[in-house]
Write a protein that holds these residues in place. Sequence first.
Motif, PDB file in Angstrom:
ATOM      1  N   MET A  98       0.855  -1.181   0.000  1.00  0.00           N
ATOM      2  CA  MET A  98       0.000   0.000   0.000  1.00  0.00           C
ATOM      3  C   MET A  98       0.896   1.237   0.000  1.00  0.00           C
ATOM      4  SD  MET A  98      -3.059   1.180   2.577  1.00  0.00           S
ATOM      5  CE  MET A  98      -4.218   0.076   1.787  1.00  0.00           C
ATOM      6  N   GLU A  99       0.805   2.015  -1.070  1.00  0.00           N
ATOM      7  CA  GLU A  99       1.586   3.231  -1.251  1.00  0.00           C
ATOM      8  C   GLU A  99       0.731   4.430  -0.838  1.00  0.00           C
ATOM      9  OE1 GLU A  99       3.909   6.031  -1.736  1.00  0.00           O
ATOM     10  OE2 GLU A  99       4.850   4.254  -2.635  1.00  0.00           O
ATOM     11  N   PRO A 100       1.146   5.159   0.213  1.00  0.00           N
ATOM     12  CA  PRO A 100       0.324   6.280   0.703  1.00  0.00           C
ATOM     13  C   PRO A 100       0.408   7.538  -0.162  1.00  0.00           C
ATOM     14  CG  PRO A 100       1.851   5.464   2.390  1.00  0.00           C
ATOM     15  CD  PRO A 100       2.298   4.935   1.076  1.00  0.00           C
ATOM     16  N   TYR A 101       1.350   7.557  -1.118  1.00  0.00           N
ATOM     17  CA  TYR A 101       1.560   8.767  -1.902  1.00  0.00           C
ATOM     18  C   TYR A 101       1.480   8.458  -3.392  1.00  0.00           C
ATOM     19  CZ  TYR A 101       3.501   9.643   2.682  1.00  0.00           C
ATOM     20  OH  TYR A 101       3.674   9.701   4.043  1.00  0.00           O
TER      21      TYR A 101
ATOM     22  N   ILE B  60      -1.555  -5.812  -6.974  1.00  0.00           N
ATOM     23  CA  ILE B  60      -0.674  -6.234  -5.882  1.00  0.00           C
ATOM     24  C   ILE B  60      -0.294  -5.039  -5.015  1.00  0.00           C
ATOM     25  CG2 ILE B  60       1.571  -7.266  -5.340  1.00  0.00           C
ATOM     26  CD1 ILE B  60       1.315  -8.883  -7.919  1.00  0.00           C
ATOM     27  N   VAL B  61      -0.080  -3.908  -5.661  1.00  0.00           N
ATOM     28  CA  VAL B  61       0.195  -2.652  -4.951  1.00  0.00           C
ATOM     29  C   VAL B  61      -0.982  -1.712  -5.153  1.00  0.00           C
ATOM     30  CG1 VAL B  61       1.638  -0.579  -4.903  1.00  0.00           C
ATOM     31  CG2 VAL B  61       2.708  -2.839  -5.075  1.00  0.00           C
ATOM     32  N   ARG B  62      -1.410  -1.104  -4.076  1.00  0.00           N
ATOM     33  CA  ARG B  62      -2.551  -0.184  -4.130  1.00  0.00           C
ATOM     34  C   ARG B  62      -2.123   1.181  -3.597  1.00  0.00           C
ATOM     35  NH1 ARG B  62      -8.278  -1.800  -1.420  1.00  0.00           N
ATOM     36  NH2 ARG B  62      -8.155  -3.266  -3.157  1.00  0.00           N
ATOM     37  N   VAL B  63      -2.543   2.241  -4.292  1.00  0.00           N
ATOM     38  CA  VAL B  63      -2.297   3.600  -3.822  1.00  0.00           C
ATOM     39  C   VAL B  63      -3.514   4.047  -3.023  1.00  0.00           C
ATOM     40  CG1 VAL B  63      -1.798   5.979  -4.478  1.00  0.00           C
ATOM     41  CG2 VAL B  63      -0.876   4.091  -5.844  1.00  0.00           C
ATOM     42  N   ALA B  64      -3.319   4.356  -1.736  1.00  0.00           N
ATOM     43  CA  ALA B  64      -4.445   4.723  -0.876  1.00  0.00           C
ATOM     44  C   ALA B  64      -3.965   5.604   0.270  1.00  0.00           C
ATOM     45  CB  ALA B  64      -5.127   3.471  -0.320  1.00  0.00           C
ATOM     46  N   ASP B  65      -4.796   6.523   0.680  1.00  0.00           N
ATOM     47  CA  ASP B  65      -4.490   7.421   1.787  1.00  0.00           C
ATOM     48  C   ASP B  65      -4.730   6.675   3.099  1.00  0.00           C
ATOM     49  OD1 ASP B  65      -4.231   9.481   3.621  1.00  0.00           O
ATOM     50  OD2 ASP B  65      -5.179  10.957   2.308  1.00  0.00           O
ATOM     51  N   ILE B  66      -3.675   6.506   3.884  1.00  0.00           N
ATOM     52  CA  ILE B  66      -3.803   5.723   5.118  1.00  0.00           C
ATOM     53  C   ILE B  66      -4.403   6.531   6.263  1.00  0.00           C
ATOM     54  CG2 ILE B  66      -1.917   4.171   4.482  1.00  0.00           C
ATOM     55  CD1 ILE B  66      -0.101   5.713   6.380  1.00  0.00           C
TER      56      ILE B  66
ATOM     57  N   ARG C 212      -3.671  13.319  15.279  1.00  0.00           N
ATOM     58  CA  ARG C 212      -5.086  13.302  14.883  1.00  0.00           C
ATOM     59  C   ARG C 212      -5.401  12.119  13.970  1.00  0.00           C
ATOM     60  NH1 ARG C 212      -7.743  17.844  10.854  1.00  0.00           N
ATOM     61  NH2 ARG C 212      -9.753  16.806  10.538  1.00  0.00           N
ATOM     62  N   TYR C 213      -4.461  11.791  13.089  1.00  0.00           N
ATOM     63  CA  TYR C 213      -4.678  10.681  12.158  1.00  0.00           C
ATOM     64  C   TYR C 213      -4.069   9.379  12.656  1.00  0.00           C
ATOM     65  CZ  TYR C 213      -6.233  14.254   8.902  1.00  0.00           C
ATOM     66  OH  TYR C 213      -6.915  15.282   8.305  1.00  0.00           O
TER      67      TYR C 213
END
Length: 262
Positions: free
Chosen positions: A120-123, A140-146, A172-173
């Motif tokens: 999981m790529e946050p950027y 296999i790799v997903r781009v997502a805001d954690i 906060r996050y």
Amino acid sequence: MSRRPTSLARRLADGGSVPFVESVQSKAHTSPLLSIGLLVVGAILLVGYLYSNSGGSSSYGEAVSKIGGGISCTQELLRAMPVLKKAYGDSMSKVLHVGPETCSVVSELLKEEDTEVWGMEPYDLDDSTAKCKSLVRKGIVRVADIKFPLPYKAKSFSLIMVSDALDYLSPRYLNKTLPELARVSSNGVVVFTGYPGQQRAKVAELSKFGRPAKLRSSSWWIRYFFQCKLEENESGTKKFEQASEKRSYKPACQVFHLKSLP
């Protein structure tokens, strides 16, 4: 960095105090090929000096992270992979890596038999390689805001590994992301984070990450884990320390081992 290799390269290029170079220059002073050749030799000597200074054992990724003026905890995770495998054993059968450069971690773990791995790529992946783009296309790799709930069911993975991601989140996050990581794992979460005082991101990278890294002490993290009702994975910590000692491995980043949520 020592100035020795630079001055050596300059002496070679200028025909300084090297007797062989002086004798050659006296015979072929006007040859442009000679000057070019000497510059090439100087460059080779400089590279060789840098390599020998690193002990000849650092990976390409480690060298890049050091030259860039900072420590990459994702590259440190890759360096620690043999130790992690020894410590977690069968728990490495289904792994999710969360953090930038996740394609490099996924590509490394895909070489292992009996290991399912996702990333999981946050950027954004604006400058990703063709191989990385292929991993994204395959899912296999997903781009997502954690900073938001993770798109996985509870206990979807046996082990979660996180690097270079939590340092950029505010409390906060973090109080949402950390429990989410523990929720989607079944056998624990391993967190690689920077030490206070380390340089994490170059100025040019700040726009990508959105904020500079906030490097916290181990005591800060331990208190925060407690506030989030996350417990230390004592078994994972002990096995990791034993494997590290056996391999003479000393992490350049802080490493925390957390239990999954019940």
